[in-house]
Structure formats: C-alpha cells, structure tokens
Design an enzyme around this catalytic site. Structure first.
Site, mmCIF file in Angstrom:
data_model
loop_
_atom_site.group_PDB
_atom_site.id
_atom_site.type_symbol
_atom_site.label_atom_id
_atom_site.label_comp_id
_atom_site.label_asym_id
_atom_site.label_seq_id
_atom_site.Cartn_x
_atom_site.Cartn_y
_atom_site.Cartn_z
ATOM 1 N N ASP A 141 0.835 -1.193 0.000
ATOM 2 C CA ASP A 141 0.000 0.000 0.000
ATOM 3 C C ASP A 141 0.879 1.255 0.000
ATOM 4 O OD1 ASP A 141 -2.725 0.992 0.110
ATOM 5 O OD2 ASP A 141 -2.243 1.731 2.113
ATOM 6 N N GLU B 111 0.734 -0.541 -5.172
ATOM 7 C CA GLU B 111 -0.427 0.358 -5.091
ATOM 8 C C GLU B 111 0.080 1.744 -5.481
ATOM 9 O OE1 GLU B 111 -2.347 3.404 -4.177
ATOM 10 O OE2 GLU B 111 -1.720 2.926 -2.126
ATOM 11 N N ASP C 232 -11.232 0.976 -0.269
ATOM 12 C CA ASP C 232 -11.460 2.390 0.059
ATOM 13 C C ASP C 232 -12.549 3.032 -0.795
ATOM 14 O OD1 ASP C 232 -9.661 2.697 2.149
ATOM 15 O OD2 ASP C 232 -7.985 3.187 0.832
#
Length: 507
Positions: free
Chosen positions: A304, A352, A405
């Site tokens: 991430d 990501e 998200d």
C-alpha cells in the site's frame, strides 16, 4: 504456408474479501468453515486469486492498516471451531454463543468474546497432556520467529499491564526498555507474554492450513501490507532507532497524503516516518525480514502507498490536516535491490500506485516489473480521457472495479454524476441496471494481466456494504456476507466470464 499460432498470455482474475467478512457464528469472520467454503466458491467460480487486506492484530478503529505489529497475525480471525478440533476448547466452552448480526461486525463485544475463548484455550494448552502433543511444534515456532515474536509478545503483555494505553504513556521502565531490559521484563511477564506467543502459534497453524487448502484448489493468495506501521506498535517500541522520533519517542513528522480523490484536506494517517539512513546502515534488514515473513503467508504481496518509497508526504507532528506538508525522498531502488538480493530476482510484489504519481514513481515501479493498479471507478469519475480507462492500460497491471477504500460499484453508480453514468453506459454498452457485473466484465476483458473485484461487486451490493470510508475514524471494516449469498448461479456466471476472457483458474 503454415499459420503462426499466437502465444497464450497467462491472465488471471480473483476476488477481494477480508477474512473478517466470512460467515461465522462467533461475531466476526474467521479461519473456520466459512473460509474454506469461500475457497470452494472461488474454485467453482473459475477464479485463481484471493486478495485480502493486511492480516495483523488491529487496535483503535479496527483498521487492518493500523496494526500492533507488522509481523503478527490477527487473533480475532482464529477459529474457535478449529481450536475445539485441537482439544483446546470444549463443547461447553462453545455452548453459550451470543447472537450476532450476521452482516456486520460489532467489534467491541466480538473482541471481548473472542479474547475470552482464547484465554480458555491458553489455559488448556498449559496442561501437561496438551504440552505432550503441542510443545515441540510450539517451541519450534517460537524459535523460528524469535526475531519479532518476543518483542511483540512482551509489548502486548506490557500494554495489558498498563490498561491498554499506548506505549508512549507507559512508565519509563517499560517505555524505554533496551534489549537488556526487555529480557529482564520477559522473565517477569513470562506467562503473560506466553499467552501472546501461543495466539500467534495458533494463528499460523490455522492460516497455513487454509493456505494449503487454497493451493490444493488452484487458488493463490494476494496479501497486503501498509508501507508505514502504527505509532502504537511493537515495531516502533522495540526499534526506535529505525524511525524519525524525538528524544521522548514522539514523531518528528507523520505520514499522509495531500488533498486527493478521497479527501479535500488530504489524508492524515499519523504514522511515524522511517529513518531511512538507519535502515540503509543495516542493509534494510528490518524490511527484508518483513517482506520475507509476509511471503510465508501469501503468494503475492500488494504494498500500500508504493509511491512513498520514491517520495513521501511528511506532515509536521501535531497538524490537524495533511494539507501543509512536504515531499521528502524515500530509499527508492536501493531498498528493492537489497530485498531482491536477499529474496531473489522475481519479487511477487504488486504496487499500489494510486494518488499523486510522478514519472519517478513509474520508473521505480517499472524497474522492478511490479504491476501497478488501475481502478475502473476512477476511469469514469473523470469523463475526459484518463489513464484508468481500459484502452490505455498496459499489460503488466491489475484492474480493479474498486478497492476497499471505494464505495461499492453499485453504490458509486447510484451517486455518480449524470455525465459519468452516461459514459459508463456508452463505454460498456449497458443500461446501468447491473452495473457491478458490467464493471467486472470490463475488468475481465481488459488487457490487464490481473483482474480483481471486491466480493461486494460480485454480489451487486450497494453502499450499505462498503468496507471503508477514508478519513472516518469509526464504523469501518465491519461488512460481512452470509453463506447463502454465494450461490451456484453466481459461481457459474463468474466462471463463464473467466473462460470467455481467457483468465484460467489454475496458475
């Protein structure tokens, strides 16, 4: 003239679902029967990948991206039924199961209930007859994982001794314990720390069993780690020199991102930043150990906020928003060269790469051949041409309908602008009535090597099933599904799409 046959490109697809979302009678999804039934569904649906969120123990806010340890497993997803199979819980221990909401985790009561069962299991584990069966495997596990396990177990024992307070609020004897002091404290809190070692022992047993079952059924697992670690974690408490802290242990600056798609004031995560010079001096040993540990759990690893390795947004400690910060240079290729030297050339890492992405970030990603992310919802938020539209994809990427998200695709479409809806309908040649399926079809049909969609999109659910709203401190990570939602018809539909678009089940 003999006709040339084009080489077949391996193309894969899969579903994003976190274990906390699995069906279970114990208030929160776990590694019991619901997890195995999910693997069966993936197989029947023709999928080859399962993606989950970070698997660490969670603290305040229940976010898997804020863990007490970057190496440990989540105690809450340990299956009581599997503990009973091992003889660590009795039928009587599982008689009075509270009534739970099957479609939402109520974390407070679920944590209290699961902790109660884990304490009973630990007391049973300490009995002589159980020691005869498990002590050898337990001792071996503790020895192999000593590099992180001792500090984590002691950290949690000290947290309990200080009423759950963050380590910065502990007495100096605990807060500033060096290696010698930690050894002394471990002797004093031997049984309390032993409980947390036992929990990790059980977690890894249950996870390994599920991973092996997935592999036996042609499913590979994509894990997830946040680039930064929680401020209240064993990682920082035991390795202060690796983080940018002042003499009292508080961060000099914290992590976040400037204003973006998700927030007009940016995202203020609050994680302490790394002292990258200190990491470099060790040959990035902590990071190598972290990646190596995670790759024991999963087959691929999504990192991430990958862009933070090239440059990261530093916000002075104490600011209320992330608007006023500055970009600082990260370790770049130096870190990944060290990881590659330790673990091999072909690193199974997904990047990501969302947010403010520069040519330097793209260069770093491409230098190591890491697939980047493409989110279809982003492609249609902006009705102008943009890099999230499938005809601009590169092959080495992962196409997502949405992420944890994002709103679900059905929820996103319900609140999208009329211009966005119009573009979706024209681009996908659909009427918007089954928009989540149309997004899945578009992702499957794209040139992207990997296509991933949240289970909520496979089920066509609306905003009520959203997993996380960035910037909100509570009420997230709670969505669950019930077993009857995974119908044979849905599996067949997904399997047909998988075949149609050349995404085979077996890797």
């Amino acid at each position: 003239m003999r006709k040339k046959t084009a080489a077949v490109q391996k193309r894969f697809s899969g579903i994003l679902a976190h274990p906390t979302s699995f069906p279970s009678p114990y208030g929160i999804g776990d590694l019991g029967e619901g997890a195995y039934q999910f693997i069966d569904f993936l197989k029947n649906a023709g999928q080859s990948l399962w993606q989950c969120l970070p698997l660490g123990p969670t603290g305040y806010g229940d976010s898997p991206y804020q863990s007490f340890c970057a190496f440990a497993g989540q105690p809450l997803i340990i299956s009581p039924d599997r503990l009973a199979d091992m003889g660590l819980l009795s039928e009587e221990d599982l008689e009075d199961i509270p009534e739970w909401d099957e479609e939402k985790v109520d974390y407070g009561p679920a944590i209290a209930y699961k902790n109660q069962l884990l304490r009973i299991a630990y007391d049973t584990f300490k009995k002589p007859e159980m020691q005869e069966n498990l002590s050898g495997a337990y001792t071996s596990f503790c020895r192999k994982n000593k590099a992180w396990l001792d500090d984590y177990a002691l950290f949690m024992a000290l947290k309990d001794a200080n009423d759950g307070k963050a380590w910065l609020l502990w007495p100096d004897e605990y807060k500033n314990a060096d290696l010698k002091a930690r050894r002394r404290l471990m002797r004093r809190f031997k049984d309390e720390a032993g409980y947390y070692k036992f929990i990790q022992f059980i977690f890894f047993i249950q996870w390994d069993a599920l991973k092996n079952y997935a592999h036996d059924n042609g499913i590979r697992i994509i894990g997830d780690i946040p680039i930064f670690v929680s401020p209240d974690s064993a990682d920082i408490w035991a390795n202060k020199e690796l983080f940018a802290l002042n003499e009292k242990g508080y961060p000099l600056a914290v992590a976040g991102v400037p204003p973006d798609y998700f927030s007009a004031t940016g995202q203020l995560w609050g994680n302490p930043l790394y002292n990258w010079e200190a990491h470099k001096a060790t040959g990035y040993a902590w990071w190598i150990l972290r990646i190596k540990n995670q790759l024991k759990l999963v087959d691929f690893l999504r990192i991430d906020h990958f862009r933070g390795f090239e440059a990261y947004w530093a916000v002075p400690y104490g600011r209320k928003t992330a608007q006023r910060g500055k970009w600082l240079k990260g370790p770049g290729a130096d870190l990944f060269n060290a990881i590659r030297q330790a673990l091999g050339d072909d690193l199974p890492i997904f990047a990501e790469d969302l947010g403010v992405i520069t040519p330097e970030v793209e260069k770093l990603r491409d230098e190591f051949h890491f697939p980047g992310m493409k989110v279809l919802q982003f492609g249609f938020d902006d009705v102008e041409e943009n890099n999230f539209l499938p005809y601009l994809f590169t092959e080495n990427c992962i196409c997502y309908t949405g992420t944890h998200d994002n709103d679900t695709t059905a929820g996103w479409y319900a609140t999208a602008s009329e211009a966005s809806k119009d573009k979706v309908r024209r681009y996908m040649n659909c009427d918007g009535g089954m928009v989540a399926r149309d997004f899945i079809r578009t992702a499957m049909g794209s040139v992207a090597r990997y296509a991933i969609f949240p289970l909520q999109d496979a089920l066509g659910l609306g905003s009520e099933a959203r997993m996380n709203i960035p910037g909100t401190p509570s009420g997230n990570w709670a969505w669950r599904y019930t077993q009857d939602m995974l119908t044979p018809g849905l599996a067949q539909d997904l399997a047909e799409l998988t075949v149609l678009y050349g995404r085979r089940r077996v890797l």
